[in-house]
Design an enzyme around this catalytic site. Structure first.
Site, PDB file in Angstrom:
ATOM      1  CG  ASN A  89      -9.034   9.362   7.253  1.00 35.69           C
ATOM      2  OD1 ASN A  89      -8.840   9.636   8.250  1.00 35.69           O
ATOM      3  ND2 ASN A  89      -8.699   8.678   6.341  1.00 35.69           N
ATOM      4  CB  SER A 141      -3.142  15.400  14.891  1.00 32.40           C
ATOM      5  OG  SER A 141      -2.178  15.264  15.719  1.00 32.40           O
ATOM      6  CE1 TYR A 154      -0.348  14.615  10.341  1.00 29.44           C
ATOM      7  CE2 TYR A 154       0.008  15.065  12.738  1.00 29.44           C
ATOM      8  CZ  TYR A 154      -0.789  14.366  11.670  1.00 29.44           C
ATOM      9  OH  TYR A 154      -1.644  13.420  11.982  1.00 29.44           O
ATOM     10  CB  ALA A 156       2.072  23.945  10.466  1.00 25.97           C
ATOM     11  CE  LYS A 158      -3.581  15.790  10.298  1.00 27.32           C
ATOM     12  NZ  LYS A 158      -4.714  15.090   9.424  1.00 27.32           N
ATOM     13  CB  ILE A 187      -5.605   5.894  15.754  1.00 26.46           C
ATOM     14  CG1 ILE A 187      -6.103   7.492  16.003  1.00 26.46           C
ATOM     15  CG2 ILE A 187      -6.584   5.058  15.254  1.00 26.46           C
ATOM     16  CD1 ILE A 187      -7.105   7.640  17.377  1.00 26.46           C
TER      17      ILE A 187
HETATM   18  P1  NAD Z   1      -2.763   5.522   7.178  1.00 27.14           P
HETATM   19  O1  NAD Z   1      -1.381   5.998   6.777  1.00 27.14           O
HETATM   20  O2  NAD Z   1      -3.040   4.139   7.808  1.00 27.14           O
HETATM   21  O3  NAD Z   1      -3.903   5.959   6.128  1.00 27.14           O
HETATM   22  C1  NAD Z   1      -3.841   7.206   5.208  1.00 27.14           C
HETATM   23  C2  NAD Z   1      -4.887   7.054   4.212  1.00 27.14           C
HETATM   24  O4  NAD Z   1      -4.489   8.421   3.489  1.00 27.14           O
HETATM   25  C3  NAD Z   1      -4.454   6.055   3.227  1.00 27.14           C
HETATM   26  O5  NAD Z   1      -5.520   5.476   2.653  1.00 27.14           O
HETATM   27  C4  NAD Z   1      -3.582   6.789   1.912  1.00 27.14           C
HETATM   28  O6  NAD Z   1      -3.583   6.071   0.774  1.00 27.14           O
HETATM   29  C5  NAD Z   1      -4.452   7.886   2.053  1.00 27.14           C
HETATM   30  N1  NAD Z   1      -3.737   9.055   1.515  1.00 27.14           N
HETATM   31  C6  NAD Z   1      -2.091   9.614   1.657  1.00 27.14           C
HETATM   32  N2  NAD Z   1      -1.930  10.479   0.809  1.00 27.14           N
HETATM   33  C7  NAD Z   1      -2.826  10.741   0.163  1.00 27.14           C
HETATM   34  C8  NAD Z   1      -3.030  11.517  -1.211  1.00 27.14           C
HETATM   35  N3  NAD Z   1      -2.256  12.182  -1.555  1.00 27.14           N
HETATM   36  N4  NAD Z   1      -4.302  11.360  -1.804  1.00 27.14           N
HETATM   37  C9  NAD Z   1      -5.483  10.438  -1.525  1.00 27.14           C
HETATM   38  N5  NAD Z   1      -5.244   9.575  -0.450  1.00 27.14           N
HETATM   39  C10 NAD Z   1      -4.033   9.681   0.357  1.00 27.14           C
HETATM   40  O7  NAD Z   1      -3.164   6.741   8.540  1.00 27.14           O
HETATM   41  P2  NAD Z   1      -4.242   6.845   9.675  1.00 27.14           P
HETATM   42  O8  NAD Z   1      -3.530   6.645  10.817  1.00 27.14           O
HETATM   43  O9  NAD Z   1      -5.505   6.267   9.004  1.00 27.14           O
HETATM   44  O10 NAD Z   1      -4.472   8.360   9.316  1.00 27.14           O
HETATM   45  C11 NAD Z   1      -5.737   8.885   8.830  1.00 27.14           C
HETATM   46  C12 NAD Z   1      -5.757  10.514   9.157  1.00 27.14           C
HETATM   47  O11 NAD Z   1      -5.814  10.443  10.633  1.00 27.14           O
HETATM   48  C13 NAD Z   1      -4.655  11.255   8.750  1.00 27.14           C
HETATM   49  O12 NAD Z   1      -5.374  12.387   8.535  1.00 27.14           O
HETATM   50  C14 NAD Z   1      -3.845  11.508  10.072  1.00 27.14           C
HETATM   51  O13 NAD Z   1      -3.155  12.560  10.037  1.00 27.14           O
HETATM   52  C15 NAD Z   1      -4.815  11.774  11.199  1.00 27.14           C
HETATM   53  N6  NAD Z   1      -4.468  10.859  12.523  1.00 27.14           N
HETATM   54  C16 NAD Z   1      -3.819   9.841  12.553  1.00 27.14           C
HETATM   55  C17 NAD Z   1      -3.321   9.661  13.941  1.00 27.14           C
HETATM   56  C18 NAD Z   1      -2.873   8.324  14.215  1.00 27.14           C
HETATM   57  O14 NAD Z   1      -2.133   8.075  15.307  1.00 27.14           O
HETATM   58  N7  NAD Z   1      -2.888   7.395  13.344  1.00 27.14           N
HETATM   59  C19 NAD Z   1      -3.362  10.605  14.763  1.00 27.14           C
HETATM   60  C20 NAD Z   1      -3.963  11.760  14.627  1.00 27.14           C
HETATM   61  C21 NAD Z   1      -4.369  12.177  13.293  1.00 27.14           C
END
Ligand code: NAD
Length: 244
Positions: A89, A141, A154, A156, A158, A187
């Site tokens: 994640n 994503s 990003y 690329a 995903k 989200i």
């Molecule tokens: P967020 O920024 O709220 O949380 C991201 C988490 O990843 C945090 O806990 C952070 O500490 C951790 N993290 C970041 N870099 C890290 C690293 N190098 N090592 C360890 N942990 C690390 O983001 P989110 O929205 O909860 O995103 C979670 C996943 O969902 C991501 O992969 C994101 O790409 C994907 N995503 C999110 C959305 C959205 O709209 N929020 C949409 C599509 C995909």
């Protein structure tokens, strides 16, 4: 029966945190990772252990660094002998023109979103193969399918994750290990905090469901994937309110 253990990377907030709470509620043991927020992660683990009486292990470190991931799996081995479910994640976004992106930023986006998935899978697979079962869920994503302007790196990363999912699923299906990806739309997490009110409203208008999904809704979808029949593998499934 042995308690099942799930590793969730990037669990200090957002989707990862919501998934940690939901899987704990279902009785799974948890291994939780994040990079900078050790205090938040420890607080979450305390709440989970008190509320749901499940065991948790917190591993703080950079998931893009193979040496850290390998060390984390050493801790997991001592904690519970291995994992049953891996949720890749952790991720970061980067918004800006590609022509203005530095090679360092490119490497950071690719290593955090994609290389981390290689590292965690590489370390988790031997346990899963030896028990002849396992689930790998990659948090992807819509941008990995369709691409987003000013989010090329990003997209690329995903997109790579999506191809990785389909390929690894073929490699692991004979060992009864399923590999799938959840391709999220929008989200409501800190990842979208850069949007101002009018940008947010405009985006909500584009989504047929009319709103950003909550982290809880995203977590519920991840749980469904974790519980899905073994025959479901190699899929990249959008969860986006009908957006694409
Ligand atoms: P967020 O920024 O709220 O949380 C991201 C988490 O990843 C945090 O806990 C952070 O500490 C951790 N993290 C970041 N870099 C890290 C690293 N190098 N090592 C360890 N942990 C690390 O983001 P989110 O929205 O909860 O995103 C979670 C996943 O969902 C991501 O992969 C994101 O790409 C994907 N995503 C999110 C959305 C959205 O709209 N929020 C949409 C599509 C995909």
């Amino acid at each position: 029966m042995k308690q099942k253990t799930v590793l969730i990377t990037g669990a200090s907030r957002g989707i990862g945190q919501a998934a940690a709470l939901l899987f704990a509620q279902e009785g799974y043991y948890l291994v939780l990772n994040c990079m900078h927020s050790a205090d938040e992660l420890n607080a979450l683990s305390k709440i989970i252990e008190t509320k749901f009486s499940v065991k948790t292990l917190c591993c703080c470190g950079d998931i893009s660094d193979y040496a850290f991931v390998s060390h984390m799996f050493g801790q997991i081995e001592a904690f519970c002998g291995g994992i049953d479910i891996l949720i890749n994640n952790a991720g970061i976004s980067y918004i800006g023109l590609l022509s203005e992106m530095s090679p360092e930023d490119w490497n950071r986006v690719i290593s955090t979103n994609l290389t981390s998935v290689f590292s965690c899978c590489k370390c988790a697979i031997p346990y899963m193969v030896s028990q002849k079962s396992g689930k790998i869920i990659n948090v992807s994503s819509d941008w990995g399918i369709y691409g987003a302007s000013c989010e090329t790196a990003y997209s690329a990363a995903k997109g790579g994750m999506n191809a990785f999912t389909r390929a690894l699923a073929k490699e692991l299906a004979p060992s009864n290990i399923q590999v799938n990806a959840a391709a999220f739309g929008v989200i409501d997490t800190d990842m979208n905090q850069n949007l101002d009110e009018s940008e947010r409203r405009q985006l909500e208008d584009e989504i047929p469901s009319g709103y950003f999904a909550t982290p809880k809704e995203a977590a519920a979808f991840l749980l469904q994937l974790a519980k899905s029949p073994a025959y479901l593998t190699g899929q990249v499934i959008s969860f986006d309110g009908g957006w694409f």
